[in-house]
Design an enzyme around this catalytic site. Sequence first.
Site, short mmCIF file in Angstrom:
data_model
loop_
_atom_site.label_atom_id
_atom_site.label_comp_id
_atom_site.label_asym_id
_atom_site.label_seq_id
_atom_site.Cartn_x
_atom_site.Cartn_y
_atom_site.Cartn_z
N GLU A 72 -28.71 56.86 43.28
CA GLU A 72 -28.21 55.98 44.31
C GLU A 72 -28.37 56.79 45.66
O GLU A 72 -27.66 56.40 46.57
CB GLU A 72 -26.78 55.66 44.03
CG GLU A 72 -26.69 54.53 42.90
CD GLU A 72 -27.01 53.30 42.94
OE1 GLU A 72 -28.34 53.23 43.80
OE2 GLU A 72 -26.70 52.46 42.15
N HIS A 91 -19.38 57.28 45.56
CA HIS A 91 -19.66 55.84 44.83
C HIS A 91 -18.98 55.80 43.47
O HIS A 91 -19.47 56.95 42.88
CB HIS A 91 -20.94 55.45 44.85
CG HIS A 91 -21.43 54.33 43.82
ND1 HIS A 91 -21.22 53.20 44.09
CD2 HIS A 91 -22.27 54.75 42.82
CE1 HIS A 91 -21.79 52.57 42.89
NE2 HIS A 91 -22.53 53.19 42.01
N HIS A 93 -17.39 53.63 39.61
CA HIS A 93 -17.28 52.42 38.87
C HIS A 93 -15.82 52.27 38.43
O HIS A 93 -15.77 52.08 37.18
CB HIS A 93 -18.35 52.12 37.89
CG HIS A 93 -19.70 52.38 38.10
ND1 HIS A 93 -20.69 52.41 37.10
CD2 HIS A 93 -20.50 52.37 39.19
CE1 HIS A 93 -22.01 52.71 37.67
NE2 HIS A 93 -21.78 52.54 39.14
N TYR A 112 -0.85 44.98 53.22
CA TYR A 112 -1.18 45.63 54.65
C TYR A 112 -2.19 46.69 54.13
O TYR A 112 -3.05 46.93 55.29
CB TYR A 112 -0.01 45.92 55.36
CG TYR A 112 0.58 47.21 55.30
CD1 TYR A 112 1.56 47.29 54.09
CD2 TYR A 112 0.23 48.43 55.74
CE1 TYR A 112 2.17 48.65 53.89
CE2 TYR A 112 0.80 49.73 55.43
CZ TYR A 112 1.74 49.48 54.36
OH TYR A 112 2.31 50.81 54.05
N HIS A 154 -21.20 45.79 39.88
CA HIS A 154 -21.31 47.28 40.03
C HIS A 154 -20.12 48.40 40.02
O HIS A 154 -19.64 48.71 39.20
CB HIS A 154 -22.44 47.43 40.99
CG HIS A 154 -23.21 48.93 41.02
ND1 HIS A 154 -24.34 49.09 41.55
CD2 HIS A 154 -22.57 49.97 40.53
CE1 HIS A 154 -24.54 50.28 41.36
NE2 HIS A 154 -23.45 50.77 40.87
N TYR A 207 -2.69 56.05 64.15
CA TYR A 207 -2.06 56.73 63.01
C TYR A 207 -2.48 58.11 62.82
O TYR A 207 -3.50 58.37 62.87
CB TYR A 207 -2.11 55.91 61.73
CG TYR A 207 -1.05 56.44 60.59
CD1 TYR A 207 0.17 56.27 60.53
CD2 TYR A 207 -2.07 56.88 59.43
CE1 TYR A 207 0.80 56.69 59.33
CE2 TYR A 207 -1.09 57.26 58.24
CZ TYR A 207 0.35 57.21 58.33
OH TYR A 207 0.82 57.62 57.12
ZN ZN Z 1 -23.20 52.92 40.42
#
Ligand code: ZN
Length: 212
Positions: A72, A91, A93, A112, A154, A207
């Site tokens: 990726e 990234h 899953h 929130y 995904h 913040y």
């Molecule tokens: Zn993936």
Amino acid sequence: MTEMLRRQLIDTAIAMNASGLNQGTSGNLSVRCDEGFLITPSGMDYAGLETDDIVSMDLDGKPRGTRKPSSEWRFHAAIYRHRPEANAILHAHPVHCSALACLDKGIPAFHYMVAAAGGKDIRCADYATFGTPELSDNVIRALEGRKACLMAHHGLTCFEKDLARVLALAIEVENLANVYCRILAIGDARVLPDDEMQRVLDKFRSYGVQDS
Ligand SMILES: [Zn+2]
């Protein structure tokens, strides 16, 4: 400097799996550096990674090193090109993010803390085959004005200023996804009004900023 960043990348990847966000080697993690970015290699167990296993890439995706980059790498490169504020990308899953994404659902402002991802909702990027330029385009679109998005059928992608923050953001989004899944099982989600989410976003922007 790069050696230290490589070590931090490995430690954060191990922490990502220990947090339960990710199983096995399906996720990937990267951090911006002078030459472009450093990214976890394809299909290698994080626990056994040495700093030499980390792949260095320029922003066009040209790799340096002996290992193959994560499959990726393309959307990591696209995010660094499009979002100058992004210094670390995660990234994975995660179960609840992936469950919502498999229904093409994003996360509305039912809580929130959705504002932690930078906007009034967390979008779900349209599906495209993993590793393709089309998927990069869809992720970039879903991240507009946001630091996190789900990805249809995904998982989750998010970015932050540094590795510690990106892991914390991913854990927060997965927690929100978990609660949202439970709400959907009980009934309809009630969403906070737009002006309230704006108030929260304004508070989040200041913040952590110390008055001098
Ligand atoms: Zn993936």
